[in-house]
Structure formats: structure tokens, C-alpha cells
Design a protein around this motif. Structure first.
Motif, PDB file in Angstrom:
ATOM      1  N   ILE A   1       1.580  -1.390  24.496  1.00  0.00           N
ATOM      2  CA  ILE A   1       1.365  -2.479  23.419  1.00  0.00           C
ATOM      3  C   ILE A   1       2.685  -2.788  22.753  1.00  0.00           C
ATOM      4  O   ILE A   1       3.305  -3.831  22.647  1.00  0.00           O
TER       5      ILE A   1
ATOM      6  N   ARG B   1     -10.842  -6.956  24.707  1.00  0.00           N
ATOM      7  CA  ARG B   1     -10.637  -7.476  23.251  1.00  0.00           C
ATOM      8  C   ARG B   1     -10.975  -6.493  22.202  1.00  0.00           C
ATOM      9  O   ARG B   1     -10.261  -6.414  21.318  1.00  0.00           O
TER      10      ARG B   1
ATOM     11  N   ARG C   1     -10.948  -3.099  22.554  1.00  0.00           N
ATOM     12  CA  ARG C   1     -10.256  -1.882  22.590  1.00  0.00           C
ATOM     13  C   ARG C   1      -8.908  -2.181  22.234  1.00  0.00           C
ATOM     14  O   ARG C   1      -8.187  -1.559  21.426  1.00  0.00           O
ATOM     15  N   ILE C   2      -8.439  -3.528  22.414  1.00  0.00           N
ATOM     16  CA  ILE C   2      -7.070  -3.764  21.964  1.00  0.00           C
ATOM     17  C   ILE C   2      -6.971  -3.933  20.266  1.00  0.00           C
ATOM     18  O   ILE C   2      -6.330  -3.600  19.591  1.00  0.00           O
TER      19      ILE C   2
ATOM     20  N   HIS D   1      -6.761  -4.163  28.747  1.00  0.00           N
ATOM     21  CA  HIS D   1      -7.903  -3.805  27.700  1.00  0.00           C
ATOM     22  C   HIS D   1      -8.609  -4.947  27.403  1.00  0.00           C
ATOM     23  O   HIS D   1      -8.285  -5.956  27.537  1.00  0.00           O
TER      24      HIS D   1
ATOM     25  N   THR E   1      -6.981  -0.408  18.927  1.00  0.00           N
ATOM     26  CA  THR E   1      -5.746   0.249  19.302  1.00  0.00           C
ATOM     27  C   THR E   1      -4.574  -0.513  18.263  1.00  0.00           C
ATOM     28  O   THR E   1      -3.860   0.032  17.762  1.00  0.00           O
ATOM     29  N   VAL E   2      -4.661  -1.674  18.151  1.00  0.00           N
ATOM     30  CA  VAL E   2      -3.888  -2.444  17.165  1.00  0.00           C
ATOM     31  C   VAL E   2      -4.072  -2.012  15.820  1.00  0.00           C
ATOM     32  O   VAL E   2      -3.161  -2.024  14.916  1.00  0.00           O
TER      33      VAL E   2
ATOM     34  N   MET F   1      -3.609 -11.920  20.402  1.00  0.00           N
ATOM     35  CA  MET F   1      -4.382 -10.491  20.640  1.00  0.00           C
ATOM     36  C   MET F   1      -5.084 -10.830  22.033  1.00  0.00           C
ATOM     37  O   MET F   1      -5.009  -9.756  22.839  1.00  0.00           O
TER      38      MET F   1
ATOM     39  N   GLU G   1      -0.717   2.921  23.200  1.00  0.00           N
ATOM     40  CA  GLU G   1      -0.079   2.470  22.182  1.00  0.00           C
ATOM     41  C   GLU G   1       1.201   1.898  22.649  1.00  0.00           C
ATOM     42  O   GLU G   1       1.944   1.025  21.942  1.00  0.00           O
TER      43      GLU G   1
ATOM     44  N   ALA H   1      -4.291  -8.160  25.046  1.00  0.00           N
ATOM     45  CA  ALA H   1      -5.250  -7.629  25.890  1.00  0.00           C
ATOM     46  C   ALA H   1      -5.332  -7.619  27.102  1.00  0.00           C
ATOM     47  O   ALA H   1      -5.244  -6.809  28.082  1.00  0.00           O
TER      48      ALA H   1
END
Length: 163
Positions: free
Chosen positions: A50, A75, A77-78, A73, A81-82, A64, A47, A68
């Protein structure tokens, strides 16, 4: 010699010891940096990364897919997390400003404030657990080695190169 036989250049004892020290050291270092961020700022290392990437991007926003790639990461996973960062008010998502087809992550004012606070913890940890434990010559040598490694491995994904 049979061309189908694989010849492996095995590591000697010193190389094996160095390799294992690298594995243990980097694993423990990243775990400690992550733990410090979680305990003091309720942020994980991914985090934090990012937020850093967004803070350095023009307009504090990135597509995005590019985000990623920049943090290595997937897509999915991102996206997860986002979504957590968005839930906490640190990031928002919006249609891509340039073409409207993609989605961008945008660092919020609150996200920038949290990042500024967390950066002190992160940098202090990097200093305490790495820089201050290394002599200047050793630290410079490590930089040269990993510049060479990064030059070789970044070829397939130049978005991850943050040097």
C-alpha cells in the motif's frame, strides 16, 4: 463423445513437480519477505505494498477503491489496513480532492520515510531469496512467463498491473 463430459488436460509428472515447486517457492518467499518487513520495520507485506502504491501515485494519494484494486484487496480489507497505517501516522485519509465524494488515502512524510527504510530490506530480500539464486537466463525466462500470465489475468483488473 458426450458434450456434457468434462475433459481435463492433467499435468504430467514434470509439470506437476514444477507447479508444486512454484507453489512452495512463492509461498515461502512471500512469507519470508513479510517476516523480514515485520521484524525490521513493523510492517506487513500488504502494508508495504500500500505504501509503495501511494508513493508512486500522483500527489502520493489514491482513492480507496483504486488502492484496493491495485493491491487486489476487498474494500473492507483495505479500509482496515489503511486504518492501521493511519493509526501509525504513515497514511491519512481525506475527501477526494477531485470530487469530494470519495475518500483518498494519502502517504504522509513519515510514511514515505518508513517506506524508504523498508524498501532496502524488501529489495535485499528479493535479491537474496530470488534474484541471486537464479541465473540470468532463468530469471529472464521467469520474467517472460509471468509477463504472459499477467497479460492474460490483468484483463479484468488493469489497476493491479504495476509493471
Amino acid at each position: 463423445m458426450n458434450p456434457d463430459v468434462i475433459t481435463t488436460r492433467w499435468l504430467d509428472a514434470d509439470q506437476q513437480r514444477t507447479w508444486r515447486a512454484y507453489l512452495v517457492g512463492t509461498t515461502l518467499l512471500m512469507d519470508r519477505l513479510d517476516r523480514d518487513l515485520r521484524e525490521q520495520h513493523d510492517l506487513s507485506m500488504p502494508e508495504y505494498e500500500i505504501l509503495v502504491r501511494l508513493s508512486e501515485a500522483p500527489g502520493h494519494r489514491m482513492r480507496m477503491a483504486g488502492l484496493a484494486g491495485s493491491v487486489s484487496h476487498s474494500r473492507s480489507r483495505i479500509t482496515h489496513t489503511v486504518a492501521r497505517l493511519e493509526r501509525d501516522g504513515l497514511v491519512t485519509r481525506a475527501a477526494c480532492a477531485s470530487d469530494g465524494r470519495g475518500v483518498e488515502a494519502i502517504l504522509t512524510e513519515r510514511g514515505f520515510e518508513v517506506l524508504e527504510e523498508a524498501a532496502h530490506t524488501h529489495v535485499e530480500g528479493v535479491r537474496r531469496y530470488l534474484v541471486d539464486l537464479s541465473g540470468d537466463a532463468d530469471f529472464a525466462a521467469m520474467g517472460r512467463v509471468f509477463d504472459t500470465v499477467a497479460d492474460k489475468l490483468v484483463e479484468n483488473n488493469p489497476d493491479i498491473d504495476i509493471r
